[in-house]
Design a protein around this motif. Structure first.
Motif, PDB file in Angstrom:
ATOM      1  N   GLU A  45       0.839  -1.213   0.000  1.00 54.35           N
ATOM      2  CA  GLU A  45       0.000   0.000   0.000  1.00 54.35           C
ATOM      3  C   GLU A  45       0.865   1.252   0.000  1.00 54.35           C
ATOM      4  O   GLU A  45       0.552   2.234  -0.675  1.00 54.35           O
ATOM      5  CB  GLU A  45      -0.938   0.000   1.204  1.00 54.35           C
ATOM      6  N   ALA A  46       1.960   1.237   0.758  1.00 55.68           N
ATOM      7  CA  ALA A  46       2.863   2.394   0.776  1.00 55.68           C
ATOM      8  C   ALA A  46       3.506   2.592  -0.592  1.00 55.68           C
ATOM      9  O   ALA A  46       3.645   3.727  -1.060  1.00 55.68           O
ATOM     10  CB  ALA A  46       3.927   2.214   1.851  1.00 55.68           C
ATOM     11  N   LEU A  47       3.906   1.505  -1.242  1.00 55.66           N
ATOM     12  CA  LEU A  47       4.481   1.591  -2.586  1.00 55.66           C
ATOM     13  C   LEU A  47       3.450   2.141  -3.571  1.00 55.66           C
ATOM     14  O   LEU A  47       3.756   3.028  -4.372  1.00 55.66           O
ATOM     15  CB  LEU A  47       4.971   0.227  -3.041  1.00 55.66           C
ATOM     16  N   GLN A  48       2.213   1.663  -3.485  1.00 56.12           N
ATOM     17  CA  GLN A  48       1.161   2.154  -4.373  1.00 56.12           C
ATOM     18  C   GLN A  48       0.924   3.650  -4.162  1.00 56.12           C
ATOM     19  O   GLN A  48       0.781   4.403  -5.125  1.00 56.12           O
ATOM     20  CB  GLN A  48      -0.133   1.380  -4.135  1.00 56.12           C
ATOM     21  N   GLN A  49       0.911   4.093  -2.905  1.00 54.80           N
ATOM     22  CA  GLN A  49       0.681   5.506  -2.616  1.00 54.80           C
ATOM     23  C   GLN A  49       1.836   6.358  -3.129  1.00 54.80           C
ATOM     24  O   GLN A  49       1.623   7.438  -3.676  1.00 54.80           O
ATOM     25  CB  GLN A  49       0.483   5.744  -1.121  1.00 54.80           C
ATOM     26  N   MET A  50       3.063   5.867  -2.998  1.00 60.87           N
ATOM     27  CA  MET A  50       4.209   6.603  -3.510  1.00 60.87           C
ATOM     28  C   MET A  50       4.107   6.782  -5.022  1.00 60.87           C
ATOM     29  O   MET A  50       4.333   7.877  -5.546  1.00 60.87           O
ATOM     30  CB  MET A  50       5.510   5.891  -3.162  1.00 60.87           C
ATOM     31  N   ILE A  51       3.719   5.737  -5.730  1.00 59.29           N
ATOM     32  CA  ILE A  51       3.572   5.827  -7.187  1.00 59.29           C
ATOM     33  C   ILE A  51       2.465   6.813  -7.550  1.00 59.29           C
ATOM     34  O   ILE A  51       2.629   7.642  -8.445  1.00 59.29           O
ATOM     35  CB  ILE A  51       3.309   4.435  -7.789  1.00 59.29           C
ATOM     36  N   ARG A  52       1.341   6.771  -6.825  1.00 59.34           N
ATOM     37  CA  ARG A  52       0.258   7.734  -7.088  1.00 59.34           C
ATOM     38  C   ARG A  52       0.731   9.164  -6.856  1.00 59.34           C
ATOM     39  O   ARG A  52       0.432  10.069  -7.638  1.00 59.34           O
ATOM     40  CB  ARG A  52      -0.956   7.427  -6.204  1.00 59.34           C
ATOM     41  N   ASP A  53       1.474   9.383  -5.769  1.00 59.61           N
ATOM     42  CA  ASP A  53       1.975  10.723  -5.459  1.00 59.61           C
ATOM     43  C   ASP A  53       2.947  11.214  -6.530  1.00 59.61           C
ATOM     44  O   ASP A  53       2.909  12.376  -6.936  1.00 59.61           O
ATOM     45  CB  ASP A  53       2.651  10.746  -4.088  1.00 59.61           C
ATOM     46  N   ILE A  54       3.834  10.334  -6.993  1.00 58.96           N
ATOM     47  CA  ILE A  54       4.774  10.721  -8.051  1.00 58.96           C
ATOM     48  C   ILE A  54       4.010  11.082  -9.318  1.00 58.96           C
ATOM     49  O   ILE A  54       4.297  12.099  -9.959  1.00 58.96           O
ATOM     50  CB  ILE A  54       5.798   9.598  -8.309  1.00 58.96           C
TER      51      ILE A  54
END
Length: 63
Positions: A45-54
């Motif tokens: 979930e943290a990886l997914q959120q980082m990709i969304r933020d980028i």
């Protein structure tokens, strides 16, 4: 020992290649191509959120 399922590398200009991976426990991983034994890990979930933020431009100041 867990097994990381690495995606194909994402490469920028030159030799800047990164790999994203996941495991069966729901963890996400980021590594430099060829150095997959030295990775950064957090939850999927943290990886997914980082990709969304980028993608949303929240890291554009680093460009």
């Amino acid at each position: 020992m867990f097994e990381i399922d690495w995606e194909d590398p994402f490469c920028g200009e030159g030799n800047n290649c990164f790999r994203l991976g996941t495991d069966a426990e729901g963890n996400g991983f980021i590594a430099v191509l060829g150095k997959e034994d030295r990775y950064l890990t957090d939850s999927r979930e943290a990886l997914q959120q980082m990709i969304r933020d980028i993608k949303a431009g929240k890291a554009d100041h680093l460009l």
